[in-house]
Design a protein around this motif. Structure first.
Motif, PDB file in Angstrom:
ATOM      1  N   SER A 100       4.495   2.221   3.765  1.00 24.93           N
ATOM      2  CA  SER A 100       5.922   2.476   3.999  1.00 24.93           C
ATOM      3  C   SER A 100       6.468   3.492   3.007  1.00 24.93           C
ATOM      4  O   SER A 100       7.271   4.357   3.375  1.00 24.93           O
ATOM      5  N   SER A 104       7.915   7.054   4.224  1.00 28.07           N
ATOM      6  CA  SER A 104       9.328   7.384   4.015  1.00 28.07           C
ATOM      7  C   SER A 104       9.490   8.634   3.154  1.00 28.07           C
ATOM      8  O   SER A 104      10.336   9.489   3.445  1.00 28.07           O
ATOM      9  N   LEU A 249      15.646   5.310   2.735  1.00 29.41           N
ATOM     10  CA  LEU A 249      15.734   3.866   2.955  1.00 29.41           C
ATOM     11  C   LEU A 249      15.592   3.520   4.433  1.00 29.41           C
ATOM     12  O   LEU A 249      14.988   2.499   4.792  1.00 29.41           O
ATOM     13  N   HIS A 250      16.143   4.366   5.299  1.00 28.32           N
ATOM     14  CA  HIS A 250      16.013   4.119   6.746  1.00 28.32           C
ATOM     15  C   HIS A 250      14.551   4.236   7.178  1.00 28.32           C
ATOM     16  O   HIS A 250      14.065   3.411   7.967  1.00 28.32           O
ATOM     17  N   ASN A 253      12.536   1.198   6.093  1.00 29.89           N
ATOM     18  CA  ASN A 253      12.835  -0.031   6.828  1.00 29.89           C
ATOM     19  C   ASN A 253      12.816   0.174   8.338  1.00 29.89           C
ATOM     20  O   ASN A 253      13.325  -0.655   9.084  1.00 29.89           O
ATOM     21  N   ASN A 254      12.203   1.252   8.790  1.00 28.46           N
ATOM     22  CA  ASN A 254      12.205   1.568  10.218  1.00 28.46           C
ATOM     23  C   ASN A 254      11.215   0.664  10.949  1.00 28.46           C
ATOM     24  O   ASN A 254      10.025   0.606  10.617  1.00 28.46           O
ATOM     25  N   PHE A 255      11.708  -0.040  11.949  1.00 32.27           N
ATOM     26  CA  PHE A 255      10.858  -0.939  12.736  1.00 32.27           C
ATOM     27  C   PHE A 255      10.754  -0.506  14.191  1.00 32.27           C
ATOM     28  O   PHE A 255       9.669  -0.538  14.788  1.00 32.27           O
ATOM     29  N   PRO A 274       8.001  -3.446   7.705  1.00 33.04           N
ATOM     30  CA  PRO A 274       8.693  -4.196   8.771  1.00 33.04           C
ATOM     31  C   PRO A 274       7.752  -4.699   9.856  1.00 33.04           C
ATOM     32  O   PRO A 274       7.944  -5.804  10.387  1.00 33.04           O
ATOM     33  N   SER A 294      10.239 -10.501   3.187  1.00 37.65           N
ATOM     34  CA  SER A 294      11.540  -9.858   3.395  1.00 37.65           C
ATOM     35  C   SER A 294      12.319  -9.754   2.099  1.00 37.65           C
ATOM     36  O   SER A 294      12.983  -8.733   1.834  1.00 37.65           O
ATOM     37  N   THR A 297      10.946  -6.947   0.158  1.00 44.12           N
ATOM     38  CA  THR A 297      11.433  -5.685   0.734  1.00 44.12           C
ATOM     39  C   THR A 297      12.839  -5.355   0.263  1.00 44.12           C
ATOM     40  O   THR A 297      13.146  -4.205  -0.087  1.00 44.12           O
ATOM     41  N   LEU A 298      13.719  -6.356   0.231  1.00 40.79           N
ATOM     42  CA  LEU A 298      15.083  -6.137  -0.221  1.00 40.79           C
ATOM     43  C   LEU A 298      15.117  -5.687  -1.672  1.00 40.79           C
ATOM     44  O   LEU A 298      15.880  -4.784  -2.037  1.00 40.79           O
ATOM     45  N   MET A 301      14.044  -2.011  -1.862  1.00 37.23           N
ATOM     46  CA  MET A 301      15.066  -1.098  -1.363  1.00 37.23           C
ATOM     47  C   MET A 301      16.286  -1.046  -2.276  1.00 37.23           C
ATOM     48  O   MET A 301      17.029  -0.055  -2.265  1.00 37.23           O
TER      49      MET A 301
END
Length: 323
Positions: A100, A104, A249-250, A253-255, A274, A294, A297-298, A301
């Motif tokens: 990821s 990114s 960031l998008h 976290n892109n799923f 994700p 999760s 991940t937070l 980010m």
């Protein structure tokens, strides 16, 4: 003999100052009363949509929650940090974090110059500028589901891309959606879908540059590249930095795009964070482990977001910070 009289001269006295009220000088200026109660609806919505789900996910990350204990999840066994240890050791989380991050960062680095150049092409006045600006926004306004479906059809073994490569003599038998090619396929598709966001942020900054700066640079005899480097980029630093942060960031976290493009299970090269969380939670039914992933991940980010906010506060003037 004449009589002399002495004329008395008096010095002018300073004017009397106004009476001083004790404590008046030390009292700070009174601020206007702010109706903070107007924030109550939005604040309540944020609490229900963000804070409550986060607290539930944090609590679930400490439970052994799966398809067997989901029905009585409040009484599920408490395992402490065991889910976090398993996530870091055996769930492929570290590989997903690396995939990821690489995805990114590469996508943002490629999309950023494309967006800036596109903004420069429509910054000046010319006939048909509105139409060109609208065309530039097409990749941005398309939903990710539509973008993924379109590119999945085009990149099939018998799709338009392989037909075009075969007509050009470059080989038309490439597998774009499986194997090692899948990572670069995802990067290329996401660059096509995301450069327009950088274009919008750069264009918003270009609109704030006064014409006098361009005229002064022209009088100094600066070339095109020097004008971009010393006039344009410093002036659009604020909105461009924000756009790069949000875009990164998008992508991280892109799923939707990789899920539609590759399906499940995804190739190992594009098993992004994700995707890994989705597979762990809703295919393996390890809800506690997925909640722990999760939370990780937070945290990841949050680090660049906090760094950006801190740097923005340091760059701001004292008057802007007090406001």
């Amino acid at each position: 003999m004449g009589k002399t009289t002495a004329v008395a001269t008096t010095r002018p006295q300073p004017p009397e100052s106004a009476p001083r009220i004790p404590g008046a000088a030390a009292r700070p200026p009174r601020r206007e009363r702010r109706p903070l109660w107007l924030m109550l609806p939005a604040g309540s919505l944020l609490v229900l949509v963000i804070l409550v789900p986060f607290m539930l996910a944090l609590w679930m990350s400490f439970l052994e929650l799966d398809q067997y204990t989901l029905r009585q999840w409040i009484q599920a066994p408490l395992v402490g940090l065991a889910n976090y240890a398993e996530a870091l050791n055996t769930s492929g989380l570290l590989h997903s974090i690396w995939a990821s991050t690489a995805f990114s960062v590469l996508t943002t680095l490629i999309a950023a110059p494309l967006g800036i150049l596109a903004a420069l092409t429509v910054n000046g006045r010319f006939r048909g500028r509105g139409a060109v600006r609208s065309i530039y926004l097409v990749p941005y306004v398309l939903p990710s589901f539509v973008t993924g479906t379109l590119w999945r059809i085009v990149l099939q073994p018998a799709g338009a891309v392989n037909h075009l490569l075969g007509d050009l003599g470059l080989g038309g038998d490439k597998q774009w959606l499986i194997g090692g090619q899948s990572f670069w396929t995802l990067v290329g598709v996401d660059v096509w879908a995301s450069w327009a966001f950088i274009y919008l942020m750069a264009l918003s900054g270009l609109q704030t540059i006064s014409r006098e700066l361009y005229e002064a640079a022209a009088l100094d005899g600066t070339g095109w590249w020097q004008r971009i480097r010393y006039v344009v980029l410093p002036q659009i630093k604020g909105p461009l930095s924000l756009g790069l942060l949000l875009a990164t960031l998008h992508h991280f976290n892109n799923f939707t795009l990789p899920f539609v493009l590759f399906g499940m299970p995804a190739p190992d090269a594009v098993n992004l964070l994700p995707m890994n969380i989705y597979q762990t939670s809703f295919q393996s039914f390890r809800f506690g482990l997925g909640a722990a992933m999760s939370v990780v991940t937070l945290i990841i980010m949050t680090i660049p977001a906090v760094a950006y906010l801190r740097s923005s506060r340091l760059d701001a003037s004292p008057q802007e910070v007090e406001a």
